[in-house]
Design an enzyme around this catalytic site. Sequence first.
Site, short mmCIF file in Angstrom:
data_model
loop_
_atom_site.label_atom_id
_atom_site.label_comp_id
_atom_site.label_asym_id
_atom_site.label_seq_id
_atom_site.Cartn_x
_atom_site.Cartn_y
_atom_site.Cartn_z
CE LYS A 100 -3.73 2.29 2.36
NZ LYS A 100 -3.93 2.80 3.71
N GLY A 161 -9.04 9.38 8.91
CA GLY A 161 -9.34 9.53 10.33
C GLY A 161 -10.48 10.49 10.63
CB ALA A 187 -8.82 7.36 4.31
N GLY A 188 -11.58 7.70 5.83
CA GLY A 188 -12.67 8.66 5.97
C GLY A 188 -13.97 8.07 6.46
CG ASN A 209 -6.61 1.65 11.44
OD1 ASN A 209 -7.01 1.24 12.53
ND2 ASN A 209 -5.34 1.86 11.22
CB SER A 210 -9.98 5.90 12.43
OG SER A 210 -8.69 6.28 12.10
#
Lengths: 261, 377
Positions: A100, A161, A187-188, A209-210
């Site tokens: 990645k 995040g 993301a997001g 992830n977050s």
Amino acid sequence: MSADLLQIGDLTFTSRLLLGTGKFSDSATMLRALAASGAQIVTVALRRFNPAQAADDLFGPLSQLPGVTLMPNTSGARDAAEAIRAARIARELCGSRLIKVEIHPNPQHLLPDAIETLEAARVLAAEGFLVMPYMPADPVLAKRLEDVGVASVMPLGAPIGSGQGLGASEMLRIIIENSRVPVIVDAGLRAPSEAAGALELGCAAVLVNSAVAAAERPVEMAAAFAQAVQAGRAAYRAGLMPRRSAASATSPLTNFLNAQT
Amino acid sequence: MTTDHEQLTTDALPAWLDVAPLLSVARTATAADVEAALAAAHIGPREFAVLLSPAAAPYLENMARVAQALTRRHFGRTITLYAPLYLSNFCSSGCAYCGFAADRDHPRRKLSFDEADTELAALKRMGIEEVLLLTGERTPQADFAYICECVRRAAAHMAMVTVETFPMTTAEYAELVAAGCTGDTLYQETYDAAVYAPLHRWGPKRDFAARLDAPARALAGGIRQCGFGALLGLADPIEDALRLYTHIAGLQKQFWRAGFSVSFPRLRPEAGGFQTDHPVSDALLAQLIFAFRLALPENHLALSTREPAKLRDGFAGVGISKMSVASLTTVGGYDHGAEGGVGQFAVNDARGVADFCAALRAAGLEPVFKNWDAAYR
């Protein structure tokens, strides 16, 4: 119906949920969340590889898991040269061809540098990596990356995040319509419904992830994302009914065309 | 550069040091302003000033909740750890509040390169992967070449090497980067030039403007992460906070690839017995940390072992994202335990790595030692 597989280069996966491994309170929680998510591709930052100290090492526990393919990432790289160096080291350490490419020169907002990402992707794809570039939701950049041989494109749904969801959905739609490689939203995302929405839109997969690690109960949230991704994919395959673009007018606007005088 | 105090007129200083409009906000804000700031989608300079105001003091719990949510959102449930290594206590300046000031009567020493290697190996055995190398102001004993060689040696042991030394030239910073240095911390101590002058009694540190400009030189030289701080207790902490914020905000726009962190050093008792005119209470420290977290949600905020265990545990993950651990402020000492040397300041949280990590884990936070890689230098 044929098996519905996610294809990355010559690799295939049944799960369309990819998981990031940072930000968890401990490795045990991360591993439980991973199991609950059913993810078969997990990303781990080279900077969190720490073979010298087992308790601090994210790579060690992940490398033992059956059925999980590691996708190292170059988080921390500021330019193409650093990302290329990190990718080569990561391949040496963990033997995975997946990489990645994450190049976010600004460590505060962590937004990807399109120019450096394209250059790193070009070099690494030529070296045989299955390149998975984290990128702005830019349809032209997606095609440029495809042209240099990436295995997928990973546009952000919103700033990393941020939990803003699919703020870039119109750009994502154009990317998906034109892409010959899997489009993975990276993301997001904050809520499972947003992951479902991405899959409904035609994204091949999502990476979170977050949204999992920062949830009140990460393991339960991982399971919720797994269900949402399955639902979203099933909805995409089932074909959503067309959205009506405008309400029907009570007095037709085109009557004048038929007027006799 | 030896600018005399007399030359340090406000005319010679950058315009951004004038924070009068924000200071006025911080002095006059009302409870309604605080509630509006807490409800705002984005905390800008004005909201930051409101959150620093006395009117915000009753809202500490509200601020703490937002601070925790923002810290968790950006850094997850992790705390990045580092340890300081004092290379030398020689100093050429006379800071009235510092235990290492040149007129303090205590033994001076510096680590030989072999001793530095031994100390770094000891830190590595403790699990440390990010080391902060410290010295006093520039001296013949601990000059640029000495620091550069220590950085080179540290880079052979550690994933990340940062320094807290003295203002350098851009060319020197570039050389440090080439030797393996990733970060530079340089506290302005206070951004109030009138307060600064009498506290910095002699030596190169008298040059307020040269110090103020050092982070820009460091970033121009390729340093990737700059640490900022005002020594809390020297001057009006609200004014210092506003100027520090403005300093970072300007540099972030100019050096958009760099990382910017903020530390919150409170004056500690030291060998010289300096007494503060501007004591910062625990509650005000909390207000400062939370206000910075709300205004800079993506920047590392650091808290050292100057603070006691109770506060360090409380702030971990609630605004604070980065902490030192098992620190000694004596020159060396990690290899055989502190050898009775005088420290720069009194450490207030003497827990070892295992105890501190256990406390973090008990609070649901993961201590992260290695959060960088030699590939990125």
